[in-house]
Design an enzyme around this catalytic site. Structure first.
Site, PDB file in Angstrom:
ATOM      1  N   THR A   6       0.852  -1.182   0.000  1.00  0.00           N
ATOM      2  CA  THR A   6       0.000   0.000   0.000  1.00  0.00           C
ATOM      3  C   THR A   6       0.885   1.227   0.000  1.00  0.00           C
ATOM      4  O   THR A   6       1.793   1.340   0.835  1.00  0.00           O
ATOM      5  CB  THR A   6      -0.908   0.034   1.233  1.00  0.00           C
ATOM      6  OG1 THR A   6      -1.737  -1.135   1.259  1.00  0.00           O
ATOM      7  CG2 THR A   6      -1.775   1.277   1.239  1.00  0.00           C
ATOM      8  N   ARG A 194       3.904   9.017   0.580  1.00  0.00           N
ATOM      9  CA  ARG A 194       4.142   8.229  -0.626  1.00  0.00           C
ATOM     10  C   ARG A 194       5.619   7.872  -0.772  1.00  0.00           C
ATOM     11  O   ARG A 194       6.492   8.569  -0.259  1.00  0.00           O
ATOM     12  CB  ARG A 194       3.680   9.004  -1.868  1.00  0.00           C
ATOM     13  CG  ARG A 194       2.152   9.179  -1.947  1.00  0.00           C
ATOM     14  CD  ARG A 194       1.773   9.852  -3.267  1.00  0.00           C
ATOM     15  NE  ARG A 194       0.337  10.083  -3.357  1.00  0.00           N
ATOM     16  CZ  ARG A 194      -0.542   9.166  -3.738  1.00  0.00           C
ATOM     17  NH1 ARG A 194      -0.132   7.952  -4.062  1.00  0.00           N
ATOM     18  NH2 ARG A 194      -1.831   9.460  -3.797  1.00  0.00           N
ATOM     19  N   ASN A 195       5.861   6.760  -1.458  1.00  0.00           N
ATOM     20  CA  ASN A 195       7.224   6.298  -1.768  1.00  0.00           C
ATOM     21  C   ASN A 195       8.041   5.994  -0.520  1.00  0.00           C
ATOM     22  O   ASN A 195       9.270   6.012  -0.556  1.00  0.00           O
ATOM     23  CB  ASN A 195       7.960   7.330  -2.630  1.00  0.00           C
ATOM     24  CG  ASN A 195       7.221   7.631  -3.922  1.00  0.00           C
ATOM     25  OD1 ASN A 195       6.761   6.711  -4.598  1.00  0.00           O
ATOM     26  ND2 ASN A 195       7.081   8.912  -4.240  1.00  0.00           N
ATOM     27  N   ARG A 196       7.350   5.733   0.571  1.00  0.00           N
ATOM     28  CA  ARG A 196       7.987   5.399   1.844  1.00  0.00           C
ATOM     29  C   ARG A 196       8.846   6.537   2.402  1.00  0.00           C
ATOM     30  O   ARG A 196       9.698   6.322   3.251  1.00  0.00           O
ATOM     31  CB  ARG A 196       8.845   4.121   1.713  1.00  0.00           C
ATOM     32  CG  ARG A 196       8.033   2.847   1.413  1.00  0.00           C
ATOM     33  CD  ARG A 196       7.030   2.574   2.533  1.00  0.00           C
ATOM     34  NE  ARG A 196       6.413   1.250   2.443  1.00  0.00           N
ATOM     35  CZ  ARG A 196       5.241   1.000   1.868  1.00  0.00           C
ATOM     36  NH1 ARG A 196       4.569   1.992   1.289  1.00  0.00           N
ATOM     37  NH2 ARG A 196       4.730  -0.202   1.862  1.00  0.00           N
ATOM     38  N   LEU A 197       8.602   7.743   1.943  1.00  0.00           N
ATOM     39  CA  LEU A 197       9.322   8.905   2.466  1.00  0.00           C
ATOM     40  C   LEU A 197       8.517   9.521   3.614  1.00  0.00           C
ATOM     41  O   LEU A 197       8.041  10.653   3.547  1.00  0.00           O
ATOM     42  CB  LEU A 197       9.582   9.930   1.357  1.00  0.00           C
ATOM     43  CG  LEU A 197      10.490   9.439   0.219  1.00  0.00           C
ATOM     44  CD1 LEU A 197      10.676  10.533  -0.826  1.00  0.00           C
ATOM     45  CD2 LEU A 197      11.847   9.007   0.766  1.00  0.00           C
TER      46      LEU A 197
END
Length: 229
Positions: A6, A194-197
């Site tokens: 996710t 988002r983007n694991r940031l």
């Protein structure tokens, strides 16, 4: 097990958007989780607090409900003779977290458990529904029980001892029932992006302040650091 991913679409957390104190920020997020419980119904228990302790066998964790929150830290009630009660009595160092997956948010607390005052315990106990107060007498938390029927029989025995009169003090507080507050040494706010940031903002108790008197509502007592996600 399939690999399901996710991409977190949270709003994030910028330093400029923080409330003036850690306590104010925690309260804001808790209030927003409670509001979402009503509006979208995807936060079933906004104050569910995962509490970690440790003993000679290693770390232990379980979920309790956060019943107190002020400058002294988050607090919870429990049977003091429970496993967690004995663990905390032996080693007061604890950690806890509030997590709201649907909001892509969590708050981590680390610190030292401090017993709640008896007046606080009594005031909260008296506010509970009658059945919950009787249940505190019926349950010897963490001890073995023969079966469900034995537990129900114990409840019936104490219900007869302390019948529901409609008064808030018709069931006295058991001596073994109390609670703890976490005097924080650190607090971390996590907001999924988002983007694991993800955003991670940690507040550490300043060297000039002692944990026994730590105050989440005192901005000067905390040093804020942004952490890598």
């Amino acid at each position: 097990m399939s690999d399901q991913r996710t991409d977190y679409t949270g709003d994030g957390l910028a330093e400029a958007d923080l409330e003036p104190t850690p306590l104010a920020q925690v309260r804001r997020w808790v209030d927003e989780a409670r509001a979402r419980q009503i509006s979208q119904r995807d936060v079933p228990e906004p104050t569910a607090l995962a509490l970690a302790t440790a003993d000679a066998d290693g770390p232990d964790v379980r979920t309790v409900l956060m019943r107190f929150l002020d400058g002294r830290g988050p607090g919870f009630v429990t049977n003091l003779d429970s496993t967690k009660g004995h663990q905390i009595a032996a080693d007061a160092r604890v950690a806890a977290s509030l997590t709201w997956p649907s909001m892509f948010r969590s708050i981590r607390f680390r610190g030292v458990a401090e017993p709640l005052g008896r007046d606080e315990v009594t005031a909260y106990f008296d506010s509970r529904p009658w059945g919950s107060r009787v249940g505190a007498w019926a349950s010897h938390q963490s001890a073995p029980v023969a079966d469900r029927a034995a537990l129900e029989e114990e409840f019936a025995r104490w219900a007869a001892e302390y019948p529901d009169t409609g008064a808030e003090d018709d069931v006295p507080v058991p001596n073994r029932w109390g609670g703890w507050r976490i005097r924080c040494t650190s607090l971390e706010l996590w907001s999924g992006r988002r983007n694991r940031l993800h955003d991670r903002l940690r507040f550490d108790l300043a060297d000039t302040h002692d944990v026994a008197g730590s105050d989440l509502d005192d901005a000067a007592a905390w040093v804020m650091t942004r952490l890598q996600p």
